[in-house]
Design an enzyme around this catalytic site. Structure first.
Site, mmCIF file in Angstrom:
data_model
loop_
_atom_site.group_PDB
_atom_site.id
_atom_site.type_symbol
_atom_site.label_atom_id
_atom_site.label_comp_id
_atom_site.label_asym_id
_atom_site.label_seq_id
_atom_site.Cartn_x
_atom_site.Cartn_y
_atom_site.Cartn_z
ATOM 1 N N LYS A 115 0.820 -1.206 0.000
ATOM 2 C CA LYS A 115 0.000 0.000 0.000
ATOM 3 C C LYS A 115 0.857 1.260 0.000
ATOM 4 O O LYS A 115 0.459 2.262 -0.578
ATOM 5 C CB LYS A 115 -0.945 0.011 1.216
ATOM 6 C CG LYS A 115 -2.121 -0.910 1.042
ATOM 7 C CD LYS A 115 -3.234 -0.574 2.009
ATOM 8 C CE LYS A 115 -4.402 -1.532 1.840
ATOM 9 N NZ LYS A 115 -5.380 -1.429 2.923
ATOM 10 N N LYS A 197 -6.086 -12.756 -8.631
ATOM 11 C CA LYS A 197 -7.321 -12.769 -7.863
ATOM 12 C C LYS A 197 -8.318 -11.750 -8.432
ATOM 13 O O LYS A 197 -7.909 -10.684 -8.890
ATOM 14 C CB LYS A 197 -6.975 -12.382 -6.416
ATOM 15 C CG LYS A 197 -7.989 -12.810 -5.384
ATOM 16 C CD LYS A 197 -7.442 -12.570 -3.980
ATOM 17 C CE LYS A 197 -8.505 -11.925 -3.127
ATOM 18 N NZ LYS A 197 -8.104 -11.698 -1.754
ATOM 19 N N LYS A 200 -11.616 -5.828 -6.670
ATOM 20 C CA LYS A 200 -12.507 -4.698 -6.915
ATOM 21 C C LYS A 200 -11.762 -3.523 -7.531
ATOM 22 O O LYS A 200 -12.374 -2.621 -8.082
ATOM 23 C CB LYS A 200 -13.266 -4.292 -5.648
ATOM 24 C CG LYS A 200 -12.449 -4.157 -4.392
ATOM 25 C CD LYS A 200 -13.375 -4.030 -3.167
ATOM 26 C CE LYS A 200 -12.555 -4.018 -1.885
ATOM 27 N NZ LYS A 200 -13.367 -4.081 -0.690
#
Ligand code: TRP
Length: 334
Positions: A115, A197, A200
């Protein structure tokens, strides 16, 4: 233990649109677990502000997510469904636990590294101590089990370390939580790159099925799903795209992989993709209808939010008082 039931805690962030992967990998499992455990399912809004949010949009997204928990089948009379920010104990315990967590431990967290690479212009202290807030969420309710995705296992391991460290100083204060990784649908992959994966935040909208997608969109995305040239419907490593579709179909219908393979034996990919698309659409349509109904009923939703926040406040306060006493804070005069 609450009423002789083990305690379960989990939470999701209201950022981005939720995907079929979130539903089959997490929400559907939550519903299955809700009879066996005393469940706390939080919309973890405190976590979300580690990244900048637009306030109006964020407020709506959090509400959408809370309503989705209910629409997916979590009974809010039995499960504690609430906004994390409504229960002050999360932030209070997080502060205390910060003082029992080492910089070195947080520096090793892979999600923090990812992040901070992604948000290089805003590497705030909250992003760094995010896992400690997560530990507070879990430990606050004396949680026994935490259903999480594999990407959160490192945070859960840290939670256990912090709890054990605290217990070794002050006695048995915290229950040591165990992870719970669901068997089916634990990893729904991208429709465009089945080695990744379903996410979103994927830039390619065809890669993910969003829970808000309408029927035509869902079917179109499955029609475009990446497969291979093997021309057989088999669940095996060499065919990641087809395997992913089999997993999705299996998770929606409850059929085993073998049963799915048999059902489509000799059929082409076109027929198979259409069947998967229709099955997913059939599953999501009633969910979308319920979701819209719940969101419209403000009085109902307000009632749930208030009652469950009070319930969460009650249980979390028990742990918090105990912790405050153990570390040596003077008791409040009541
Ligand atoms: N960090 C989790 C995620 O991004 C969300 C979360 C916050 C959580 N607190 C939690 C999950 C406690 C399980 C338990 O997926």
């Amino acid at each position: 233990m609450i009423d002789n039931k083990k305690v379960l805690f989990s939470g999701m962030q209201a950022t981005g649109c939720l995907t079929l992967g979130n539903y089959l990998g997490a929400l559907q499992n939550w519903v299955k677990l809700s009879d066996e455990y005393e469940c706390f399912y939080s919309v973890v809004d405190l976590h979300s502000i580690t990244v900048r949010q637009d306030p109006a949009e964020f407020r709506q997204k959090a509400k959408n997510l809370l309503a989705l928990y209910i629409a997916a089948g979590l009974d809010p009379e039995k499960n504690c469904i609430y906004y994390q920010s409504h229960v002050s104990g999360h932030a209070e315990l997080a502060w205390i636990l910060n003082c029992f967590t080492y910089m070195g431990e947080l520096n090793r967290m892979t999600q923090f590294k990812d992040k901070s690479a992604k948000h290089a212009d805003n590497i705030n202290a909250g992003l760094f101590t995010y896992p400690v807030l997560m530990a507070a969420d879990i430990l606050l309710y004396q949680t026994d089990v935490v259903p999480v995705g594999i990407d959160q296992l490192q945070h859960l391991e840290l939670t256990r370390d912090i709890a054990q460290r605290f217990n070794s100083i002050y006695g048995d204060v915290f229950t040591i939580p165990e992870p719970f990784i669901g068997k089916t649908g634990a990893k729904i992959m991208s429709l465009q790159d089945p080695l990744k994966k379903m996410s979103k935040s994927d830039e390619n909208p065809n890669a993910s099925i969003f829970l808000t997608d309408d029927r035509d969109t869902i079917i179109r995305k499955f029609k475009r799903a990446v497969t291979d040239s093997e021309a057989m419907i088999k669940h095996r490593e060499e065919q990641p795209g087809v395997s992913n579709l089999i997993e999705i179909y299996s998770a929606c219908t409850g059929k085993s992989f073998e049963e799915v393979e048999k059902e489509f034996d000799g059929k082409g990919y076109g027929d198979f993709k259409l069947a998967v698309g229709e099955t997913v659409a059939d599953m999501l349509t009633p969910l979308q209808t319920r979701h819209a109904e719940i969101l419209k009923d403000k009085a109902y939703l307000d009632g749930i939010v208030k009652k469950n926040a009070e319930k969460a406040q009650y249980f979390s306060n028990k742990t918090l008082r105990k912790v405050q006493k153990k570390v040596g804070f003077n008791e409040k005069v009541r």
